[in-house]
Design an enzyme around this catalytic site. Structure first.
Site, PDB file in Angstrom:
ATOM      1  N   LYS A   1      48.249  27.133  46.098  1.00  0.00           N
ATOM      2  CA  LYS A   1      48.746  26.993  44.721  1.00  0.00           C
ATOM      3  C   LYS A   1      48.890  25.495  44.444  1.00  0.00           C
ATOM      4  O   LYS A   1      49.992  24.950  44.454  1.00  0.00           O
ATOM      5  CB  LYS A   1      50.078  27.737  44.543  1.00  0.00           C
TER       6      LYS A   1
HETATM    7  N1  PMP Z   1      46.681  34.544  40.985  1.00  0.00           N
HETATM    8  C1  PMP Z   1      47.063  33.369  40.457  1.00  0.00           C
HETATM    9  C2  PMP Z   1      46.003  32.397  40.043  1.00  0.00           C
HETATM   10  C3  PMP Z   1      48.419  33.075  40.303  1.00  0.00           C
HETATM   11  O1  PMP Z   1      48.797  31.901  39.791  1.00  0.00           O
HETATM   12  C4  PMP Z   1      49.384  34.034  40.684  1.00  0.00           C
HETATM   13  C5  PMP Z   1      50.847  33.738  40.505  1.00  0.00           C
HETATM   14  N2  PMP Z   1      51.358  33.048  41.628  1.00  0.00           N
HETATM   15  C6  PMP Z   1      48.942  35.239  41.217  1.00  0.00           C
HETATM   16  C7  PMP Z   1      47.590  35.459  41.354  1.00  0.00           C
HETATM   17  C8  PMP Z   1      49.909  36.263  41.679  1.00  0.00           C
HETATM   18  O2  PMP Z   1      50.564  35.818  42.834  1.00  0.00           O
HETATM   19  P1  PMP Z   1      52.022  36.306  43.217  1.00  0.00           P
HETATM   20  O3  PMP Z   1      52.013  37.776  43.131  1.00  0.00           O
HETATM   21  O4  PMP Z   1      52.206  35.827  44.605  1.00  0.00           O
HETATM   22  O5  PMP Z   1      52.943  35.711  42.245  1.00  0.00           O
END
Ligand code: PMP
Length: 316
Positions: A171
């Protein structure tokens, strides 16, 4: 010289100030949590971040899957070779401290590790690494009626990052310029959210969520190799889908798998479980029976009402 967005679908996600922000070990009053304009990461997008939610449970406020989020933050930093000055455990304690200090029973939590002030240029070897964790009350990311009325999706003309361009496993703050291009294209065209294809043309994920497709009795979600983030909500949802007696698997998906889906939903910490109403104006059943079941069980699980996963709710 601003562009005019005549068709722009306006989405507002205002930040509501809380008492303090954790910065490099201290709880700093909200208005004093400032950085210099020459902060390295502001220029080059070299930070890593997380999005986490705390929910009200019978035991008080609890952060959902806090360990997994902080472990992923550590891994994001590792991928970018950012020397993280704190352990996952220290970051977990810091997140609990900032939520406790806010007095909120539920909130969104945003940890960010970034190269601070003092160096410029692309080499990061002498940069300081600063870490901040903020929290504030934040509503449903795709709108209050996303779980019931569903969201209108558009396949983006923007291609998702590739593993050898900007690793989707991390991220990274800079990665989200790609997501913003896709999100704004979708909103400008009157849709709610973008579905992003990878450079092979297969479905990766949405601008900020993982996607699940139900088709011919199978529930599928694109795997990490397709360019999807290893979503923590994706993992949670796969577990509860199996508990509900359905089969679910990681599958490479083509865009036509979305057009012919029986039902579809998107998941993420911010978006929770949101039903999909249509993709490129091809309607799908919304909310479908599986989506409704999953959304309800997810809402219970994050609030500590699913005994099997009560350990995922970390009291602050
Ligand atoms: N894909 C992207 C590009 C994201 O930014 C997120 C949010 N973090 C997710 C998927 C979902 O991830 P999570 O369930 O861990 O929040």
């Amino acid at each position: 010289n601003r562009q005019t967005h005549h068709k722009l679908k306006k989405v507002r996600m205002p930040i509501e100030p809380t008492k303090s922000i954790w910065m490099n070990g201290d709880l700093v009053p909200w208005d004093e949590a400032k950085i210099h304009v020459l902060t390295h990461t502001l220029h080059y997008g070299t930070g890593v971040f997380e999005g986490i939610r705390a929910y009200e449970t019978a035991q008080g406020p609890a952060i959902f899957r806090l360990k997994e989020h902080m472990d992923r933050l550590i891994n994001s930093a590792k991928i970018l070779s950012i020397p993280m000055p704190y352990t996952s455990e220290q970051l977990q304690d810091a997140a609990k401290a900032v939520v406790r200090d806010s007095g909120l029973s539920s909130c969104y939590i945003r940890p960010l590790a970034y190269y601070g002030y003092g160096e410029m240029g692309l080499a990061t070897s002498n940069c300081v690494v600063d870490v901040a964790i903020a929290c504030w009350p934040w509503g449903a990311y795709l709108g209050d009626d996303a779980a019931t009325k569903g969201v209108r999706m558009k396949i983006s003309s923007w291609v998702r990052h590739d593993h050898n361009i900007m690793p989707p496993a991390s991220k990274t703050t800079g990665n989200y310029a790609n997501s913003t291009l896709a999100k704004m294209e979708a909103l400008n065209a009157g849709y709610d959210e973008a579905v992003m294809l990878n450079k092979e043309g297969l479905v990766a994920e949405c601008s900020g969520e993982n996607i699940f497709v139900c088709r011919n009795g199978k529930i599928m979600t694109p795997p990490f190799v397709s360019g999807a983030l290893e979503g923590i909500t994706q993992h949670t949802v796969m577990s509860i889908v199996r508990d509900l007696g359905h089969e679910v698997s990681f599958e490479a998906l083509a865009r036509s798998d979305l057009y012919t889906a029986d039902e579809m939903f998107v998941v993420g910490t911010a978006a929770e479980v949101s039903a999909v109403n249509s993709v490129d104006d091809r309607s799908v059943l919304c909310p479908g029976p599986i989506t409704t079941q999953v959304a309800e069980l997810y809402a219970d699980t994050v609030r500590g009402k699913n005994p099997k996963y009560a350990h995922w709710c970390e009291e602050v």
